[in-house]
Design an enzyme around this catalytic site. Sequence first.
Site, PDB file in Angstrom:
ATOM      1  N   GLY A 159      49.022  61.413 -32.969  1.00  0.00           N
ATOM      2  CA  GLY A 159      50.432  61.324 -32.599  1.00  0.00           C
ATOM      3  C   GLY A 159      51.176  62.547 -33.059  1.00  0.00           C
ATOM      4  O   GLY A 159      50.727  63.267 -33.955  1.00  0.00           O
ATOM      5  N   HIS A 193      59.623  59.817 -37.753  1.00  0.00           N
ATOM      6  CA  HIS A 193      59.880  61.268 -37.733  1.00  0.00           C
ATOM      7  C   HIS A 193      61.229  61.582 -37.068  1.00  0.00           C
ATOM      8  O   HIS A 193      61.893  62.546 -37.439  1.00  0.00           O
ATOM      9  CB  HIS A 193      58.785  62.010 -36.948  1.00  0.00           C
ATOM     10  CG  HIS A 193      57.597  62.417 -37.775  1.00  0.00           C
ATOM     11  ND1 HIS A 193      57.689  63.269 -38.857  1.00  0.00           N
ATOM     12  CD2 HIS A 193      56.284  62.100 -37.668  1.00  0.00           C
ATOM     13  CE1 HIS A 193      56.479  63.460 -39.370  1.00  0.00           C
ATOM     14  NE2 HIS A 193      55.602  62.758 -38.682  1.00  0.00           N
ATOM     15  N   CYS A 233      49.536  62.843 -42.070  1.00  0.00           N
ATOM     16  CA  CYS A 233      50.511  63.453 -41.172  1.00  0.00           C
ATOM     17  C   CYS A 233      50.146  64.912 -40.961  1.00  0.00           C
ATOM     18  O   CYS A 233      49.819  65.609 -41.919  1.00  0.00           O
ATOM     19  CB  CYS A 233      51.897  63.335 -41.809  1.00  0.00           C
ATOM     20  SG  CYS A 233      53.214  64.058 -40.817  1.00  0.00           S
ATOM     21  N   LEU A 234      50.205  65.368 -39.724  1.00  0.00           N
ATOM     22  CA  LEU A 234      49.876  66.770 -39.434  1.00  0.00           C
ATOM     23  C   LEU A 234      50.835  67.733 -40.135  1.00  0.00           C
ATOM     24  O   LEU A 234      50.492  68.891 -40.352  1.00  0.00           O
ATOM     25  CB  LEU A 234      49.904  67.013 -37.919  1.00  0.00           C
ATOM     26  CG  LEU A 234      48.805  66.302 -37.105  1.00  0.00           C
ATOM     27  CD1 LEU A 234      49.050  66.489 -35.615  1.00  0.00           C
ATOM     28  CD2 LEU A 234      47.417  66.809 -37.480  1.00  0.00           C
ATOM     29  N   GLN A 289      58.226  67.820 -35.326  1.00  0.00           N
ATOM     30  CA  GLN A 289      57.057  68.475 -35.932  1.00  0.00           C
ATOM     31  C   GLN A 289      56.710  69.806 -35.262  1.00  0.00           C
ATOM     32  O   GLN A 289      55.917  70.580 -35.800  1.00  0.00           O
ATOM     33  CB  GLN A 289      55.832  67.553 -35.867  1.00  0.00           C
ATOM     34  CG  GLN A 289      55.952  66.329 -36.771  1.00  0.00           C
ATOM     35  CD  GLN A 289      54.698  65.509 -36.719  1.00  0.00           C
ATOM     36  OE1 GLN A 289      54.521  64.702 -35.810  1.00  0.00           O
ATOM     37  NE2 GLN A 289      53.794  65.704 -37.667  1.00  0.00           N
ATOM     38  N   HIS A 302      55.045  55.430 -37.169  1.00  0.00           N
ATOM     39  CA  HIS A 302      55.013  56.699 -37.914  1.00  0.00           C
ATOM     40  C   HIS A 302      55.795  57.775 -37.149  1.00  0.00           C
ATOM     41  O   HIS A 302      56.616  58.491 -37.737  1.00  0.00           O
ATOM     42  CB  HIS A 302      53.549  57.110 -38.119  1.00  0.00           C
ATOM     43  CG  HIS A 302      53.352  58.438 -38.785  1.00  0.00           C
ATOM     44  ND1 HIS A 302      52.803  58.567 -40.043  1.00  0.00           N
ATOM     45  CD2 HIS A 302      53.628  59.706 -38.367  1.00  0.00           C
ATOM     46  CE1 HIS A 302      52.758  59.860 -40.368  1.00  0.00           C
ATOM     47  NE2 HIS A 302      53.235  60.579 -39.362  1.00  0.00           N
ATOM     48  N   GLU A 303      55.542  57.868 -35.833  1.00  0.00           N
ATOM     49  CA  GLU A 303      56.206  58.918 -35.040  1.00  0.00           C
ATOM     50  C   GLU A 303      57.701  58.639 -34.886  1.00  0.00           C
ATOM     51  O   GLU A 303      58.515  59.569 -34.941  1.00  0.00           O
ATOM     52  CB  GLU A 303      55.557  59.054 -33.656  1.00  0.00           C
ATOM     53  CG  GLU A 303      54.078  59.428 -33.656  1.00  0.00           C
ATOM     54  CD  GLU A 303      53.711  60.549 -34.592  1.00  0.00           C
ATOM     55  OE1 GLU A 303      54.553  61.430 -34.879  1.00  0.00           O
ATOM     56  OE2 GLU A 303      52.562  60.545 -35.079  1.00  0.00           O
TER      57      GLU A 303
END
Length: 162
Positions: free
Chosen positions: A46, A134, A88-89, A51, A130-131
């Site tokens: 995701g 963000h 997380c990226l 991000q 999660h997304e």
Amino acid sequence: MAVLEIVKEGAPVLRKQAEPVTQVTKRIRRLVKDMLDTMYEANGVGLAAPQVGMSQRIIVVDVGEGPVVLINPEIEEAAGSEIDSEGCLSIPGRWGYVERAQEVVVTGLNDSGRSVRLRADGLFARALQHEIDHLDGVLFIDKALEIEEDEAEEEEEKEEAR
Ligand code: ZN
């Protein structure tokens, strides 16, 4: 194909409330495509627009069942609770156990600008939550019950990052 740079923790854009998309333009569709390319390149499940430095309410998710794009996503219903590990990226090398709803119903627009409503559970529900966090400037480390740092396993674990 355009792979964008993924911003890391500490970047102010990750802590901002992202702006709603007022119209799904060609520019937005291009951003969505680039976000998908970026997510796949990073082996993530995701990615949210902040991000890649864009403070707009757009997320992409693929938990192995094909790409899901949501513009202006909203959690309409949430049920159950599950604690599981996530990363997380934007926060490479750190992992944490986060409590999330087990099942969610999410509404939003797809990249054609049409309304969509989808039900998700398990990993798919976790990735969506999660997304969407963000988009409100919230990172998993704010919610994690415990955070683990593991530089050595960073590459291997990246496959589960979102
Ligand atoms: Zn993330």
